[in-house]
Design an enzyme around this catalytic site. Structure first.
Site, mmCIF file in Angstrom:
data_model
loop_
_atom_site.group_PDB
_atom_site.id
_atom_site.type_symbol
_atom_site.label_atom_id
_atom_site.label_comp_id
_atom_site.label_asym_id
_atom_site.label_seq_id
_atom_site.Cartn_x
_atom_site.Cartn_y
_atom_site.Cartn_z
ATOM 1 N N PHE A 1 1.143 -31.534 8.988
ATOM 2 C CA PHE A 1 -0.086 -30.797 8.716
ATOM 3 C C PHE A 1 -1.135 -31.786 8.244
ATOM 4 O O PHE A 1 -0.799 -32.878 7.777
ATOM 5 C CB PHE A 1 0.158 -29.739 7.630
ATOM 6 C CG PHE A 1 -0.258 -28.359 8.040
ATOM 7 C CD1 PHE A 1 0.275 -27.752 9.164
ATOM 8 C CD2 PHE A 1 -1.182 -27.653 7.291
ATOM 9 C CE1 PHE A 1 -0.094 -26.466 9.528
ATOM 10 C CE2 PHE A 1 -1.563 -26.364 7.647
ATOM 11 C CZ PHE A 1 -1.018 -25.770 8.773
ATOM 12 N N GLN B 1 -13.873 -24.210 0.739
ATOM 13 C CA GLN B 1 -13.366 -24.821 1.971
ATOM 14 C C GLN B 1 -13.726 -24.011 3.214
ATOM 15 O O GLN B 1 -13.486 -22.811 3.268
ATOM 16 C CB GLN B 1 -11.847 -24.949 1.902
ATOM 17 C CG GLN B 1 -11.258 -25.616 3.136
ATOM 18 C CD GLN B 1 -9.781 -25.911 2.966
ATOM 19 O OE1 GLN B 1 -8.941 -25.014 3.033
ATOM 20 N NE2 GLN B 1 -9.444 -27.158 2.731
ATOM 21 N N HIS C 1 -12.646 -23.742 6.839
ATOM 22 C CA HIS C 1 -11.562 -24.153 7.740
ATOM 23 C C HIS C 1 -12.182 -24.494 9.087
ATOM 24 O O HIS C 1 -13.022 -23.742 9.587
ATOM 25 C CB HIS C 1 -10.569 -22.992 7.874
ATOM 26 C CG HIS C 1 -9.274 -23.378 8.516
ATOM 27 N ND1 HIS C 1 -9.184 -23.687 9.848
ATOM 28 C CD2 HIS C 1 -8.020 -23.499 8.017
ATOM 29 C CE1 HIS C 1 -7.916 -23.982 10.134
ATOM 30 N NE2 HIS C 1 -7.198 -23.875 9.031
ATOM 31 N N LEU D 1 -8.753 -16.700 11.515
ATOM 32 C CA LEU D 1 -8.179 -18.033 11.468
ATOM 33 C C LEU D 1 -7.365 -18.402 12.705
ATOM 34 O O LEU D 1 -6.618 -17.598 13.237
ATOM 35 C CB LEU D 1 -7.264 -18.128 10.240
ATOM 36 C CG LEU D 1 -6.824 -19.535 9.871
ATOM 37 C CD1 LEU D 1 -8.023 -20.352 9.418
ATOM 38 C CD2 LEU D 1 -5.782 -19.472 8.775
ATOM 39 N N GLU E 1 -3.950 -24.337 11.658
ATOM 40 C CA GLU E 1 -3.880 -25.785 11.819
ATOM 41 C C GLU E 1 -2.594 -26.175 12.541
ATOM 42 O O GLU E 1 -2.487 -27.245 13.121
ATOM 43 C CB GLU E 1 -3.894 -26.379 10.402
ATOM 44 C CG GLU E 1 -4.185 -27.831 10.318
ATOM 45 C CD GLU E 1 -4.510 -28.234 8.869
ATOM 46 O OE1 GLU E 1 -5.275 -27.517 8.205
ATOM 47 O OE2 GLU E 1 -3.996 -29.261 8.437
ATOM 48 N N ARG F 1 -9.468 -30.926 6.287
ATOM 49 C CA ARG F 1 -10.239 -29.814 6.857
ATOM 50 C C ARG F 1 -11.746 -30.009 6.715
ATOM 51 O O ARG F 1 -12.513 -29.661 7.620
ATOM 52 C CB ARG F 1 -9.831 -28.518 6.164
ATOM 53 C CG ARG F 1 -8.437 -28.094 6.571
ATOM 54 C CD ARG F 1 -7.942 -26.914 5.780
ATOM 55 N NE ARG F 1 -6.669 -26.461 6.335
ATOM 56 C CZ ARG F 1 -5.964 -25.466 5.833
ATOM 57 N NH1 ARG F 1 -6.393 -24.824 4.748
ATOM 58 N NH2 ARG F 1 -4.830 -25.098 6.391
ATOM 59 N N HIS G 1 -12.838 -20.200 4.162
ATOM 60 C CA HIS G 1 -11.397 -19.995 4.124
ATOM 61 C C HIS G 1 -10.812 -19.929 2.726
ATOM 62 O O HIS G 1 -9.885 -19.174 2.468
ATOM 63 C CB HIS G 1 -10.745 -21.146 4.897
ATOM 64 C CG HIS G 1 -9.275 -21.006 5.085
ATOM 65 N ND1 HIS G 1 -8.712 -19.890 5.648
ATOM 66 C CD2 HIS G 1 -8.237 -21.830 4.782
ATOM 67 C CE1 HIS G 1 -7.396 -20.046 5.703
ATOM 68 N NE2 HIS G 1 -7.081 -21.194 5.160
ATOM 69 N N ARG H 1 -8.711 -28.732 -0.442
ATOM 70 C CA ARG H 1 -7.279 -28.417 -0.428
ATOM 71 C C ARG H 1 -6.649 -28.846 0.893
ATOM 72 O O ARG H 1 -7.225 -28.633 1.957
ATOM 73 C CB ARG H 1 -7.082 -26.910 -0.605
ATOM 74 C CG ARG H 1 -5.634 -26.474 -0.498
ATOM 75 C CD ARG H 1 -5.452 -25.009 -0.794
ATOM 76 N NE ARG H 1 -5.998 -24.129 0.224
ATOM 77 C CZ ARG H 1 -5.383 -23.818 1.381
ATOM 78 N NH1 ARG H 1 -4.219 -24.347 1.675
ATOM 79 N NH2 ARG H 1 -5.955 -22.993 2.233
#
Lengths: 265, 603
Positions: free
Chosen positions: B121, B234, B236, B250, B253, B309, B380, B415
């Site tokens: 990730f 954040q 995304h 969403l 990822e 991100r 996000h 994050r």
């Protein structure tokens, strides 16, 4: 390395040309008493039924009661009956409906009505409490962890896709028409029981409960539940029928059971 | 004087996503009476939408992984604005929290030797995310939910807290209403755990559910606690953008983790064009190496699509602004291309990314095994939130705890994907444990009946007005303000304008009228949510104006560089004595000697 140029996304089936007005007939009322009321709404490409409900709330009926959360088919909150079919409102696109005619939206019929599209589904939460909890075998490794094959996990992972929308409960005739809520737990909880019974690590035995308390015998495998499952879980074939077989083996085939135990199966 | 029903607990948990459920389980295990309140039905909280996985340095796939690497990755991702004590606790405790979920019935995907599988990730050096296909959040919440129901915890579903109650500065409980009938509920409790999630509904384009209206942050703020890092929101990089009604949903990822690539309208993998200096040594410099990384080659470095991100989101925005975007104003995310590299390609994609396949097929008529997806940034997550003690998760208000997204500290300025689910269980457990201990050590506080009456009366005001603004309109206007003026790229004048417009909307919100009665009335619910949405929006805008630099998720067009001076403080928000919102600076938590050494080693 593939270097294909991305092609333009295939255009979704257009709702006529641009905007269009659609009539929604929505059940409005409390505790089962009410009526269908018609609302006209402007709609545009790609809209789902829940978008129209939101539009009507914002523009015409601020107190129109409807449950929803994720609007992405992942939480199972916005269950309703759309033109008579149990569906998630967030995953039902208008272009899958004949929108030249009024679209009828009403609450799930199997559960008591609270208000408008919202029903009292608390019975489901009570049923779940009665089912024996997960009881793992002792860990396989000294560090307290287990080993299992992906293939063994796969079977149960199908059941664990369930988003608890309760559409299967809504459509099941044992509940919907015969109201046997006191002796039949419904497809959702057969899937839940199957997920526990087939969990590779689980050691509890739920077969006597399934037969006597949970009423698995009432299911006559018409597969209505499977047809409405938004997660496409093979409820009847993969959960209910194998559980029925296990119950039969356990209670109605004592010789076979002894034989299997002898062979260590 | 409004009627209400009274409930008494030792620990009251508000919110039943991953953090709230885990806190309730832990508090209950400590032998205290626990009440759990959730705004929706049990099991529907926003945690269900988490897709990719939970980060825990178990080293099942790559044995070079350990808590030190995870700690360093989290700090690097957070641009060193993190509370390093929280980052260390998180990295150390996440593996035990994952294993415990397995003992409670969670079924994670497996390695060939039968252990919990871990995937790559963004920002994580090694494959670290325990996962279940692309529905890890559902597995987490269902496991905790099913575990909870056998623990004797009383659950109050579809119940919304209006305000927290205090007694001489310490926690006394909460006053709430049930959505179904609109009746008031008084919860008396010496310890309260907030686990209410984020603020995404303050923005127009968001991946968040309706519940994300900044409740916990606002409740804590009004009760006297400090908020921190509110400027760090954040975006995304990959949300759906077409058709319009699904905008913001969403796209995990995990698509990029499985080999999906980003291309612009010219077919170019633009992520190779801008690799930040502090990630250069860890990032592949050619497409082949990036592909090998996604397929588990330990000697390969990650493709630039798996950079953090904030960076990916800004690169996408750049491509769109410079005219190389997709037809609907995003870029292309292509997973279909891997069919040329793996056998049984289409089936492989469907198996690895079942929800994504389903989501695009159903909502956009797109088969992702054939056609690239169009994606763009979506609001996000908020890194900021209630300031808490790293060990205990207690806020500045004695007896008030917070865990999960509504708490601040772990993630700093940005994050990493996968660090949220682990955050929920690591700090949910701690909050539950310390809340129970606090409740045992401190007697029952007094509830002030005047405070309760005032809260109840205010909640009913929208029904008393014959006419007034429509609450939905105000919410939509606020969403436009935040999206356009305090979004992914920020400028001083625009944010000043946002503050002025928020002030105007506050006046409107105080005048809303709703028709109908108290029974399951979404218009009323929306009217009551406005206050919290406006509070967090103001906190975000104020903090974002104050941070005159670009760092992590906070990007200022007028201050595009990082500032060494601004690296030294976190921003805090408190309610001043006159009721206004007051900004403060506090020094960033200093690193310990060992932490410094780890970060140096992992550079």
């Amino acid at each position: 390395m593939a270097t294909a140029t991305p092609t333009q996304a295939a255009p979704a089936q257009r709702i006529a040309a641009g905007q269009k007005t659609v009539t929604f007939e929505i059940w409005r009322g409390e505790k089962g008493k009410g009526e269908f009321r018609a609302y006209d709404a402007e709609v545009s490409e790609g809209m789902v039924v829940l978008d129209v409900i939101h539009k009507i709330q914002a523009e015409q009926a601020p107190d129109l009661a409807a449950r929803w959360n994720c609007k992405a088919g992942k939480c199972g909150s916005c269950s309703a009956e759309i033109n008579g079919m149990p569906k998630l409102m967030c995953m039902t696109r208008l272009n899958s409906l004949p929108i030249d005619k009024p679209v009828r939206v009403e609450p799930m019929k199997t559960f008591p009505s609270i208000r408008d599209l919202v029903t009292d589904v608390s019975w489901n939460f009570e049923v779940k409490k009665k089912i024996k909890k997960f009881q793992p075998r002792a860990p396989d490794a000294p560090d307290g962890t287990w080993r299992m094959r992906q293939a063994d996990a796969d079977r149960v992972q199908e059941f664990r896709k369930c988003i608890e929308c309760f559409l299967c409960q809504d459509v099941c005739h044992v509940l919907r028409d015969h109201h046997l809520h006191d002796r039949f737990i419904g497809p959702r909880f057969f899937v839940y029981s199957a997920a526990l019974e087939m969990q590779p690590l689980d050691t509890a035995d739920r077969l006597a409960d399934l037969r006597l308390r949970d009423g698995i015998g009432y299911c006559n495998i018409t597969k209505c539940c499977t047809k409405v499952c938004p997660e496409e879980i093979h409820i009847t074939d993969n959960a209910i029928i194998p559980l029925k077989e296990r119950v039969v083996d356990e209670f109605f085939d004592p010789l076979g059971k002894l034989f299997r135990r002898f062979r260590g199966e | 004087m409004p009627d209400y029903q009274t409930h008494e607990y030792d620990v009251l948990v508000i919110g039943a996503g991953g953090a709230g459920l885990r806190a309730a389980v832990e508090a209950s295990a400590a032998g205290v009476r626990v009440g759990l309140i959730c705004k929706s039905l049990l099991g529907k909280a926003h945690t269900v939408m988490a897709e990719g996985g939970m980060a825990a340095a178990m080293g099942n796939v790559d044995d070079r992984d350990n808590w030190r690497v995870h700690f360093a990755d989290t700090m690097r991702g957070g641009q060193y604005m993190n509370n390093s004590a929280m980052a260390e606790i998180h990295a150390k405790e996440a593996p035990a929290r994952v294993r415990e979920l397995e003992a409670w019935g969670a079924l994670f995907d497996r390695t060939p030797d039968g252990r919990i599988l871990q995937r790559n990730f963004g920002g994580h050096r090694y494959p670290r995310l325990a996962h279940v296909g692309d529905r890890t959040g559902l597995e987490l919440i269902r496991t905790l939910q099913d575990h909870t129901i056998h623990q004797g915890i009383e659950v109050h579903m579809e119940c919304t807290v209006l305000d927290l109650l205090t007694d001489a500065g310490r926690m006394a409980g909460a006053f709430a209403y049930d959505r179904e009938r609109g009746r008031f509920r008084l919860f008396r409790a010496p310890a309260v755990v907030l686990a209410t999630g984020g603020v995404g509904r303050a923005f127009k384009i968001t991946s968040n559910s309706w519940e994300y209206t900044g409740d916990g942050q606002s409740l804590a703020y009004r009760a006297g606690a400090a908020l921190m890092d509110m400027e760090f929101v954040q975006f995304h990089p990959t949300g759906m953008i077409w058709p319009p009604s699904v905008r913001g949903i969403l796209v995990t990822e995990g698509v990029r983790g499985e080999g999906g690539v980003l291309r612009n309208s010219e077919g170019r993998r633009f992520m190779f064009d801008d690799i930040p200096e502090n990630y250069r040594s860890q990032t592949a410099d050619n497409e082949e190496e990036g592909w090998r990384y996604t397929q588990g080659d330990k000697n390969a470095r990650r493709p630039p699509e798996l950079l953090t991100r904030d960076h990916v989101a800004r690169c996408i925005r750049r491509e769109v602004r410079e005219g190389r975007g997709s037809p609907h104003g995003g870029v292309f995310l292509d997973i279909a291309w891997i069919k040329s590299r793996v056998s049984g390609g289409a089936g492989h994609i469907r198996r690895k990314l079942p929800s994504m396949y389903h989501q695009f097929k159903q909502l956009a008529d797109i088969d992702i095994t054939e056609t690239p997806m169009e994606v763009g940034p979506t609001t996000h997550y908020i890194m900021g939130g209630i300031r808490v003690d790293a060990e205990t998760q207690m806020s500045d208000v004695p007896g008030l705890f917070a865990a999960g997204e509504c708490a601040a500290g772990l993630h700093g300025a940005n994050r990493l994907g996968g660090n949220s689910l682990s955050d929920l269980v690591v700090f949910g457990k701690r909050a539950g444990e310390y809340a129970a201990a606090y409740a045992k050590a401190n007697g029952a506080p007094q509830v002030n009946p005047d405070q309760v009456d005032e809260i109840g009366a205010r909640a009913l005001e929208p029904f008393n007005r014959a006419s007034g603004p429509n609450p939905y309109d105000i919410q939509h206007q606020l969403q436009d303000v935040m999206q356009d003026l305090v979004g992914i790229v920020r400028r001083q004048e625009e944010m000043q304008e946002a503050l002025e417009r928020i002030d105007g909307l506050k006046l409107c919100a105080a005048q809303v009228a709703v028709p109908g009665n108290r029974e399951y009335n979404p218009g009323w619910h929306t009217a009551l949510d406005l206050r919290n949405l406006l509070t967090v929006s103001e906190a975000i805008a104020l903090s974002a104006i104050e941070r005159k630099e670009s760092r992590g998720a906070h990007f200022r067009e007028d201050y595009p560089e990082k500032s060494a001076a601004a690296a030294k403080f976190n921003l805090t928000i408190r309610q001043a004595a006159d009721g206004s919102m007051a900004l403060g600076h506090q020094p960033v938590v200093p690193l310990t000697g060992e932490q410094k050494q780890i970060i140096e080693e992992m550079k």
